[in-house]
Design a protein around this motif. Structure first.
Motif, PDB file in Angstrom:
ATOM      1  N   PRO A 185       0.903  -1.180  -0.099  1.00  0.00           N
ATOM      2  CA  PRO A 185       0.052   0.159   0.086  1.00  0.00           C
ATOM      3  C   PRO A 185       0.955   1.231  -0.191  1.00  0.00           C
ATOM      4  O   PRO A 185       0.508   2.238  -0.597  1.00  0.00           O
ATOM      5  CB  PRO A 185      -0.785  -0.068   1.375  1.00  0.00           C
ATOM      6  CG  PRO A 185      -0.084  -1.362   2.015  1.00  0.00           C
ATOM      7  CD  PRO A 185       0.590  -2.170   1.137  1.00  0.00           C
ATOM      8  N   TRP A 186       1.913   1.222   0.574  1.00  0.00           N
ATOM      9  CA  TRP A 186       2.803   2.414   0.434  1.00  0.00           C
ATOM     10  C   TRP A 186       3.516   2.516  -0.892  1.00  0.00           C
ATOM     11  O   TRP A 186       4.067   3.782  -0.963  1.00  0.00           O
ATOM     12  CB  TRP A 186       3.908   2.340   1.605  1.00  0.00           C
ATOM     13  CG  TRP A 186       3.300   2.369   2.903  1.00  0.00           C
ATOM     14  CD1 TRP A 186       3.018   1.415   3.842  1.00  0.00           C
ATOM     15  CD2 TRP A 186       2.972   3.649   3.762  1.00  0.00           C
ATOM     16  NE1 TRP A 186       2.324   1.845   4.939  1.00  0.00           N
ATOM     17  CE2 TRP A 186       2.326   3.306   4.889  1.00  0.00           C
ATOM     18  CE3 TRP A 186       2.854   4.968   3.147  1.00  0.00           C
ATOM     19  CZ2 TRP A 186       1.799   4.382   5.482  1.00  0.00           C
ATOM     20  CZ3 TRP A 186       2.203   6.003   4.266  1.00  0.00           C
ATOM     21  CH2 TRP A 186       1.830   5.707   5.461  1.00  0.00           C
ATOM     22  N   LYS A 187       3.704   1.630  -1.520  1.00  0.00           N
ATOM     23  CA  LYS A 187       4.190   1.697  -3.005  1.00  0.00           C
ATOM     24  C   LYS A 187       3.307   2.153  -3.985  1.00  0.00           C
ATOM     25  O   LYS A 187       3.850   2.115  -5.038  1.00  0.00           O
ATOM     26  CB  LYS A 187       5.014   0.402  -3.499  1.00  0.00           C
ATOM     27  CG  LYS A 187       6.404   0.330  -2.088  1.00  0.00           C
ATOM     28  CD  LYS A 187       7.204  -0.891  -2.636  1.00  0.00           C
ATOM     29  CE  LYS A 187       8.265  -1.023  -1.607  1.00  0.00           C
ATOM     30  NZ  LYS A 187       9.430  -2.095  -1.893  1.00  0.00           N
ATOM     31  N   ARG A 188       1.971   2.020  -3.714  1.00  0.00           N
ATOM     32  CA  ARG A 188       1.091   1.870  -4.759  1.00  0.00           C
ATOM     33  C   ARG A 188       0.629   3.413  -5.027  1.00  0.00           C
ATOM     34  O   ARG A 188       0.704   4.261  -4.270  1.00  0.00           O
ATOM     35  CB  ARG A 188      -0.226   1.201  -4.463  1.00  0.00           C
ATOM     36  CG  ARG A 188      -0.014  -0.418  -4.333  1.00  0.00           C
ATOM     37  CD  ARG A 188      -1.406  -0.724  -3.864  1.00  0.00           C
ATOM     38  NE  ARG A 188      -1.269  -2.111  -3.219  1.00  0.00           N
ATOM     39  CZ  ARG A 188      -2.137  -2.691  -2.395  1.00  0.00           C
ATOM     40  NH1 ARG A 188      -3.093  -1.863  -1.716  1.00  0.00           N
ATOM     41  NH2 ARG A 188      -1.928  -3.839  -1.807  1.00  0.00           N
ATOM     42  N   GLY A 189       0.488   3.658  -6.414  1.00  0.00           N
ATOM     43  CA  GLY A 189      -0.132   5.147  -6.697  1.00  0.00           C
ATOM     44  C   GLY A 189       1.008   6.146  -6.649  1.00  0.00           C
ATOM     45  O   GLY A 189       0.702   7.269  -6.177  1.00  0.00           O
ATOM     46  N   TRP A 216      -9.255   4.335  -4.395  1.00  0.00           N
ATOM     47  CA  TRP A 216      -9.391   3.249  -5.263  1.00  0.00           C
ATOM     48  C   TRP A 216      -8.198   2.288  -5.590  1.00  0.00           C
ATOM     49  O   TRP A 216      -8.276   1.142  -5.838  1.00  0.00           O
ATOM     50  CB  TRP A 216      -9.915   3.775  -6.882  1.00  0.00           C
ATOM     51  CG  TRP A 216     -10.182   3.003  -7.821  1.00  0.00           C
ATOM     52  CD1 TRP A 216     -10.986   1.916  -8.060  1.00  0.00           C
ATOM     53  CD2 TRP A 216      -9.088   2.815  -9.238  1.00  0.00           C
ATOM     54  NE1 TRP A 216     -10.875   1.324  -9.261  1.00  0.00           N
ATOM     55  CE2 TRP A 216      -9.669   1.922  -9.788  1.00  0.00           C
ATOM     56  CE3 TRP A 216      -8.100   3.393  -9.458  1.00  0.00           C
ATOM     57  CZ2 TRP A 216      -9.220   1.343 -11.091  1.00  0.00           C
ATOM     58  CZ3 TRP A 216      -7.599   2.976 -10.618  1.00  0.00           C
ATOM     59  CH2 TRP A 216      -8.035   2.005 -11.370  1.00  0.00           C
ATOM     60  N   ARG A 217      -7.143   2.976  -5.572  1.00  0.00           N
ATOM     61  CA  ARG A 217      -5.745   2.507  -5.937  1.00  0.00           C
ATOM     62  C   ARG A 217      -5.236   1.683  -4.577  1.00  0.00           C
ATOM     63  O   ARG A 217      -4.123   1.043  -4.524  1.00  0.00           O
ATOM     64  CB  ARG A 217      -4.757   3.559  -6.362  1.00  0.00           C
ATOM     65  CG  ARG A 217      -4.959   3.797  -7.927  1.00  0.00           C
ATOM     66  CD  ARG A 217      -4.193   2.844  -8.728  1.00  0.00           C
ATOM     67  NE  ARG A 217      -3.116   2.487  -8.631  1.00  0.00           N
ATOM     68  CZ  ARG A 217      -2.433   1.379  -8.416  1.00  0.00           C
ATOM     69  NH1 ARG A 217      -2.973   0.411  -8.227  1.00  0.00           N
ATOM     70  NH2 ARG A 217      -1.226   1.276  -8.627  1.00  0.00           N
ATOM     71  N   ARG A 218      -5.917   2.009  -3.521  1.00  0.00           N
ATOM     72  CA  ARG A 218      -5.401   1.536  -2.010  1.00  0.00           C
ATOM     73  C   ARG A 218      -4.049   2.057  -1.907  1.00  0.00           C
ATOM     74  O   ARG A 218      -3.141   1.371  -1.358  1.00  0.00           O
ATOM     75  CB  ARG A 218      -5.756   0.060  -1.846  1.00  0.00           C
ATOM     76  CG  ARG A 218      -6.848  -0.396  -2.222  1.00  0.00           C
ATOM     77  CD  ARG A 218      -7.129  -1.922  -1.911  1.00  0.00           C
ATOM     78  NE  ARG A 218      -8.411  -2.446  -2.235  1.00  0.00           N
ATOM     79  CZ  ARG A 218      -8.920  -3.465  -2.202  1.00  0.00           C
ATOM     80  NH1 ARG A 218      -7.878  -4.495  -1.732  1.00  0.00           N
ATOM     81  NH2 ARG A 218     -10.254  -3.920  -2.367  1.00  0.00           N
ATOM     82  N   SER A 219      -3.874   3.418  -2.194  1.00  0.00           N
ATOM     83  CA  SER A 219      -2.510   3.875  -1.764  1.00  0.00           C
ATOM     84  C   SER A 219      -2.377   4.632  -0.588  1.00  0.00           C
ATOM     85  O   SER A 219      -2.864   5.873  -0.497  1.00  0.00           O
ATOM     86  CB  SER A 219      -2.294   4.803  -3.166  1.00  0.00           C
ATOM     87  OG  SER A 219      -1.063   5.344  -2.879  1.00  0.00           O
ATOM     88  N   ALA A 220      -1.629   4.038   0.332  1.00  0.00           N
ATOM     89  CA  ALA A 220      -1.531   4.878   1.525  1.00  0.00           C
ATOM     90  C   ALA A 220      -0.739   6.041   1.418  1.00  0.00           C
ATOM     91  O   ALA A 220      -0.987   7.148   2.026  1.00  0.00           O
ATOM     92  CB  ALA A 220      -0.850   3.934   2.360  1.00  0.00           C
ATOM     93  N   SER A 221       0.376   5.937   0.594  1.00  0.00           N
ATOM     94  CA  SER A 221       1.178   7.253   0.279  1.00  0.00           C
ATOM     95  C   SER A 221       0.404   8.248  -0.410  1.00  0.00           C
ATOM     96  O   SER A 221       0.738   9.492   0.079  1.00  0.00           O
ATOM     97  CB  SER A 221       2.378   6.741  -0.716  1.00  0.00           C
ATOM     98  OG  SER A 221       1.870   6.250  -1.785  1.00  0.00           O
ATOM     99  N   ALA A 222      -0.501   8.016  -1.150  1.00  0.00           N
ATOM    100  CA  ALA A 222      -1.434   8.954  -1.802  1.00  0.00           C
ATOM    101  C   ALA A 222      -2.255   9.886  -0.848  1.00  0.00           C
ATOM    102  O   ALA A 222      -2.456  10.978  -0.681  1.00  0.00           O
ATOM    103  CB  ALA A 222      -2.153   8.653  -2.947  1.00  0.00           C
ATOM    104  N   VAL A 223      -2.789   9.124   0.182  1.00  0.00           N
ATOM    105  CA  VAL A 223      -3.666   9.156   1.204  1.00  0.00           C
ATOM    106  C   VAL A 223      -2.877  10.398   2.218  1.00  0.00           C
ATOM    107  O   VAL A 223      -3.652  11.414   2.381  1.00  0.00           O
ATOM    108  CB  VAL A 223      -4.429   8.249   1.913  1.00  0.00           C
ATOM    109  CG1 VAL A 223      -5.088   8.790   3.084  1.00  0.00           C
ATOM    110  CG2 VAL A 223      -5.495   7.487   1.078  1.00  0.00           C
ATOM    111  N   VAL A 224      -1.667   9.873   2.652  1.00  0.00           N
ATOM    112  CA  VAL A 224      -0.889  10.752   3.625  1.00  0.00           C
ATOM    113  C   VAL A 224      -0.550  12.093   2.762  1.00  0.00           C
ATOM    114  O   VAL A 224      -0.528  12.998   3.381  1.00  0.00           O
ATOM    115  CB  VAL A 224       0.435   9.772   3.903  1.00  0.00           C
ATOM    116  CG1 VAL A 224       1.308  10.723   4.803  1.00  0.00           C
ATOM    117  CG2 VAL A 224      -0.088   8.660   4.902  1.00  0.00           C
TER     118      VAL A 224
END
Length: 360
Positions: free
Chosen positions: A42-46, A97-105
């Motif tokens: 999740p930290w590497k997605r998006g 949608w991408r389940r991207s933790a990095s994008a959320v942060v």
């Protein structure tokens, strides 16, 4: 078939099943291992989403650093700066949608920057009561019913009323309809001021750019002469200097980009006039064809403050009247205290009127 043959057959079949089961398990393990290696966490997605989110935050945070050399891009970004916040829910939906933790942060940056810039406009900062109420309205040179607009404005009850885009044809209608409510008035070219209190020391202010790209309208409407005035309103608390202005238009041009040359030169001239004003108490009313976030108005905002920032509720957008997206009609003050600021109902113009209550 004998029992021995049957047992051997069963034994052979079971062995085959076991072999097949073992092979399937081995393949499943390989697939799971491959997914673990090649599918990012999740930290590497998006990464692209996270980068766009950080870019949005930096654009809002460093908007003053965006150069104007190419298509006046800096002023264009600052004009629509509040609307950059609409990208936040779009990016949030993409991050989920991408389940991207990095994008959320990463979204924390544009959210915090937007709240820092505009969060104060979300609360109601108005106070009841005032010593004087003022309003300004671009009545639209092509207004199909100036008399109706004048009646609506008179019904607002404000003490001092500024109008812009007054054509020679519509001027007698405004004077007639506003005469009862406002015994004192002055019209200088296409701008005018109506007041319940006496006026004095009235003069035009030259803010017009007469260059080849000057903001123009049909000559019969004389929209290029006398677009600003200065007068003194006699109040029971002392004299109040009032400026009324209608700056040149801002246009998006495929060749020139965000064209504001006429407006910007007018803003500079108006800022110089205000800087030279000796009266401690000053009010500027008018259609400035720009938002106060735009760097072009630095010479004005350095000396006057917007009533919307101090005593408004919401963004107070005034243009276009059918679906307001920008606040280009402004009330700015010096030496008096803004108590409240609000927009008036649609009068048939393409702008909404804006009003404010001020106190000494």
């Amino acid at each position: 078939m004998t029992q021995v043959d049957t047992a051997e057959a069963e034994t052979g079949q079971g062995g085959a099943d076991r072999r097949e089961t073992g092979a399937g398990t081995w393949r499943a393990r390989v697939r799971r291992a491959a997914r673990a290696v090649f599918r990012p966490g999740p930290w590497k997605r998006g990464p692209l989403l996270a980068a766009l989110t950080l870019l949005l935050g930096l654009v809002m945070l460093l908007h003053a650093k965006i150069p104007n050399r190419i298509g006046n891009l800096g002023s264009l970004a600052e004009t629509f700066l509040p609307w950059f916040g609409l990208f936040v829910p779009v990016l949030l939906a993409g991050a989920l949608w991408r389940r991207s933790a990095s994008a959320v942060v990463a979204l924390l940056l544009p959210v915090l920057v937007w709240l820092h810039l505009f969060g104060g406009l979300l609360s109601d900062k108005s106070h009841p009561g005032s010593d004087l109420t003022v309003a300004t309205h671009n009545v639209n040179a092509d207004n199909p019913d100036p008399a109706r607009t004048a009646r609506d404005l008179a019904a607002s009850g404000v003490d001092v009323l500024a109008l812009e885009e007054i054509t020679p044809q519509a001027k007698p209608l405004y004077e007639k309809e506003l005469a009862k409510a406002y015994p004192y008035h002055t019209v200088q070219g296409t701008v005018g001021l109506w007041s319940k209190l006496p006026l004095s020391d009235t003069r035009p202010i030259d803010i017009v750019d007469y260059g080849p790209l000057a903001d123009t309208k049909p000559l019969d409407k004389k929209m290029v002469t006398n677009r600003a005035l200065r007068t003194t309103v006699a109040t029971d608390r002392g004299p109040l200097a009032v400026y009324v202005a209608h700056l040149g238009s801002a246009r998006v041009n495929p060749r020139a980009g965000f064209w504001t040359a006429s407006r910007d030169r007018g803003a500079q001239a108006l800022g110089e006039a205000v800087a030279a004003e000796r009266n401690e108490r000053v009010v500027l009313l008018g259609d400035l064809n720009g938002t106060m976030d735009d760097r072009a108005f630095a010479g004005i905002t350095a000396r006057l403050r917007s009533v919307q920032d101090v005593a408004g509720k919401g963004f107070g957008f005034t243009w276009p009247a059918t679906f307001p997206m920008l606040r280009i009609d402004q009330i700015l003050v010096r030496g008096v205290t803004p108590e409240s600021s609000w927009t008036l109902p649609d009068t048939g113009s393409d702008h909404l009127p804006v009003a404010a209550g001020i106190s000494w």
